[in-house]
Design a protein around this motif. Structure first.
Motif, PDB file in Angstrom:
ATOM      1  N   PHE A  43      26.647  -4.633 138.886  1.00 53.68           N
ATOM      2  CA  PHE A  43      24.978  -4.523 138.760  1.00 53.68           C
ATOM      3  C   PHE A  43      24.975  -3.260 138.298  1.00 53.68           C
ATOM      4  N   GLY A  44      25.957  -2.664 137.542  1.00 53.81           N
ATOM      5  CA  GLY A  44      25.792  -1.362 137.091  1.00 53.81           C
ATOM      6  C   GLY A  44      25.291  -0.109 137.818  1.00 53.81           C
ATOM      7  N   ALA A  45      25.506  -0.034 138.921  1.00 55.67           N
ATOM      8  CA  ALA A  45      25.270   1.248 139.677  1.00 55.67           C
ATOM      9  C   ALA A  45      26.200   2.316 139.159  1.00 55.67           C
TER      10      ALA A  45
ATOM     11  N   GLN B  55      24.604   6.089 142.648  1.00 60.33           N
ATOM     12  CA  GLN B  55      23.935   5.110 143.219  1.00 60.33           C
ATOM     13  C   GLN B  55      24.930   4.236 144.202  1.00 60.33           C
TER      14      GLN B  55
ATOM     15  N   TYR C 122      18.425  -5.877 144.413  1.00 62.34           N
ATOM     16  CA  TYR C 122      19.471  -4.605 144.238  1.00 62.34           C
ATOM     17  C   TYR C 122      19.635  -4.289 142.788  1.00 62.34           C
TER      18      TYR C 122
ATOM     19  N   LEU D 252      16.598  -2.553 141.145  1.00 65.75           N
ATOM     20  CA  LEU D 252      16.386  -1.323 141.552  1.00 65.75           C
ATOM     21  C   LEU D 252      17.221  -0.210 141.051  1.00 65.75           C
ATOM     22  N   ILE D 253      18.543  -0.702 140.832  1.00 67.64           N
ATOM     23  CA  ILE D 253      19.501   0.097 140.317  1.00 67.64           C
ATOM     24  C   ILE D 253      19.090   0.194 138.834  1.00 67.64           C
TER      25      ILE D 253
ATOM     26  N   ARG E 265      20.413 -13.111 143.248  1.00 67.51           N
ATOM     27  CA  ARG E 265      20.675 -11.606 143.210  1.00 67.51           C
ATOM     28  C   ARG E 265      21.185 -11.511 141.732  1.00 67.51           C
TER      29      ARG E 265
END
Lengths: 290, 338
Positions: free
Chosen positions: A195-197, A201, B130, B133-134, B178
């Motif tokens: 998810f690109g963290a 993060q 999630y 927010l990321i 999600r």
């Protein structure tokens, strides 16, 4: 020399050279280092004096309150209360407060050093390879051996006692932080990457929260290690309960040693219960592993 | 923007210390087993070429060890290839730098995992938020969007539950919500339904089809289950030992398997459920007996009429116009795999 082991090199000269080098280091850097650790010493003194000047019932209420907040359990709270009162009944209140101050400061510093080091170690296999034997040495080297250089650098007193305690207490915090992060479910970490963290993060949203049980186990062990160091640290002027044990040995007073010893056991139980309850409390939101 | 859709061009992946060198050996003819024995390198994928249309469900199907999980992780670069290009809407995603890749993952592509990959310490709503927010979306907006997605997958009212309190099927719907929440055009589904028990799996497959009819995402779906592949896939690629053995529609693979492996693979499939009446219609025949079947319906829907002694049944298109008929003989030929 009856064993006849051949003298392959001059170990005595090597030892002398090492001593000379360290003496030079002490002469050149001793004062700077002492100045550097001054804030820590102040914090320690402030804490010690604070705990000793506060009325006993405030300290009692504080410890019981902390226990209840962390555990939500009347039984544990009552146990901590009774043990705290027992410290006063044994007539070792002030010494116990000094020990608590040393232990709390040493534990906090150990966590402040140990957890970030553990995080770094979890990210680099190379660092881990280097750090693991160092941690082993820190825990297995007889503590008196590294008391010598600390005393030479700072003179007998609370600072070398504190530093020696930290050297002994920091390894579990490092190890269990590293272990906790490495054991985080790979798929959850992969999901966060997908998810690109960013690495940061990932650390704060996945790795640290999921490693928390392990980190808290490390913190608990660190607390116990710090407490077990107080007797030895007292030999170089840390004061507190350990000093009473030491005096008991020197004066051959069984009662003095026994009472101080019991005090240390009581403190161990008190802080173990608080640390465990804190650990559980921080995990409650984790529920059972999903 | 170039061509919409995804093109995979010559993707190879070798695992080991010097993958580029090892790949040279493969190109000069060394086999997978020999490579592993002589150099200790594992050949994961070899020269994969695929064209995936925008808005379709593309199923990559293979047994364990075929490289399918490795392949799907190339689309969002969780795994980097040793050679090749991947074009998404004409742009080579392998050229993206670190921030570019992060933005690509945050907005353009989302993923659903076999074991769900949910955060056990956060509740359902926080899990769905999630990705948003990321990406730095405000909490209020993210929450609004997350609630919409939960409603879409049928989990409204479960916002404050934790993943461990939900059944597997519900957890995977959280995973799906999600992935949908970031509004990415591409959805990667890595054996998304394989961990669920059969009834729930089938429900989820139907739910995905219904959602896809509305959302029109480009979905890359990995599975080891041929029935699932045939049910969901607009196109299917069959992967074995890191190479694509055949790619095409389900009917093409069933009726014209490219090699023995694929043929053995599709041997046990229930053709009556996969092949449609339209595919076996004889357009030269017109029958005027009452009753007809839709060209898009599976052959098995005609069985009841044959059981009543009909010799041929009319086939109609979507508008109800007759286009021909299916005969008893044609059905039998199709079931026999001719």
């Amino acid at each position: 020399m009856t064993s006849g082991f051949p003298t392959l090199w001059d170990s005595r000269s090597f030892g002398q050279a090492l001593d000379a080098a360290f003496n030079a280091l002490v002469a050149a850097w001793g004062e700077t280092l002492e100045w550097f650790f001054m804030p820590v010493l102040r914090l320690l003194r402030l804490m010690e004096q604070g705990l000793q000047t506060l009325p006993w019932w405030v300290v009692l209420a504080g410890l019981a309150g902390l226990t209840f907040w962390a555990s939500r359990n009347w039984g544990t709270t009552a146990l901590v209360g009774v043990l705290t009162v027992a410290l006063g009944l044994l007539g070792i209140w002030n010494e116990a407060m000094a020990t608590i101050a040393l232990m709390v400061v040493a534990t906090l510093l150990s966590i402040a050093i140990g957890v970030p080091t553990g995080i770094l170690m979890s990210r680099s296999d190379r660092l881990r390879t280097v750090a693991m034997p160092v941690l082993d040495i820190m825990q297995t080297m007889p503590i008196f051996v590294y008391l010598i250089p600390f005393v030479m650098l700072f003179g007998p007193g609370k600072i070398p006692a504190l530093l020696a305690t930290i050297v002994f207490a920091v390894p579990p915090a490092v190890r269990l932080t590293d272990l906790g992060i490495r054991q985080v479910d790979a798929e959850i970490l992969e999901a966060s990457r997908a998810f690109g963290a960013s690495p940061r993060q990932q650390l704060f949203s996945v790795q640290l929260p999921l490693a928390l049980p392990s980190v808290m186990a490390g913190v608990n062990q660190t607390t116990m290690m710090a407490l077990s160091m107080v007797v030895i640290a007292s030999m170089i002027g840390a004061g507190g309960l350990g000093y009473q044990v030491l005096q008991g040995i020197q004066r051959l007073e069984v009662s003095r040693g026994l009472m101080a010893g019991l005090g240390i056991v009581f403190l161990a139980v008190i802080f173990d219960r608080i640390a465990q309850a804190l650990g559980r409390r921080m995990q409650t939101s984790l529920h059972q592993e999903g | 923007m170039g061509d919409p859709g995804i093109r995979v061009e010559g993707i190879s992946k070798v695992f080991g210390k010097t993958p580029a060198k090892a790949l040279e050996l493969v190109r000069s003819g060394m086999g997978k087993a020999e490579l592993l024995e002589k150099t200790g390198h594992a050949l994961g994928l070899h020269d994969i070429n695929l064209t995936i249309g925008a808005g379709e469900i593309f199923v990559i199907m293979g047994l364990s060890g075929s490289g399918k999980s490795t392949l799907i992780r190339h689309f969002n670069r969780l795994i980097e290839p040793t050679a090749g290009r991947i074009l998404v809407d004409g742009e080579d995603i392998l050229r993206l730098d670190e921030p570019g890749l992060r933005n690509f993952r945050r907005r353009k592509i989302a993923m659903v995992f076999q074991r769900f990959g949910l955060l056990p310490h956060r509740n359902v709503l926080d899990n769905v938020m999630y990705g948003l927010l990321i990406d730095g979306v405000t909490r209020r907006k993210a929450e609004e969007r997350a609630r919409e997605q939960l409603a879409l997958v049928g989990l409204a009212g479960f916002e404050t539950r934790f993943p461990a309190q939900l059944s597997g099927g519900m957890q995977q719907r959280v995973g799906l919500a999600r992935a949908l929440a970031t509004d990415a055009g591409i959805l990667l589904m890595d054996e998304a339904f394989s961990a669920l028990d059969p009834l729930i799996r089938h429900d989820m497959q139907l739910q995905l089809k219904a959602l896809q009819a509305k959302l029109q995402k480009t979905i890359i779906f990995i599975t080891h289950d041929l029935d699932e592949a045939l049910l969901l896939g607009d196109h299917i690629a069959i992967l074995k030992d890191g190479t694509v053995r055949q790619a095409g529609t389900g009917a093409e693979i069933l009726t014209r398997p490219a090699d023995d492996y694929v043929a053995r693979f599709v041997h046990d499939v229930n053709r009556a459920r996969i092949l449609t009446c339209g595919q076996i219609t004889d357009r030269a025949i017109r029958v005027d007996t009452p009753g007809s079947v839709d060209a898009r319906a599976p052959i098995e829907t005609a069985f009841a009429a044959f059981a009543q002694g009909e010799q041929a049944i009319a086939v109609v298109n979507g508008n109800g116009q007759p286009i021909g008929a299916i005969t008893w003989q044609r059905v039998m030929q199709a079931l026999a795999g001719r």
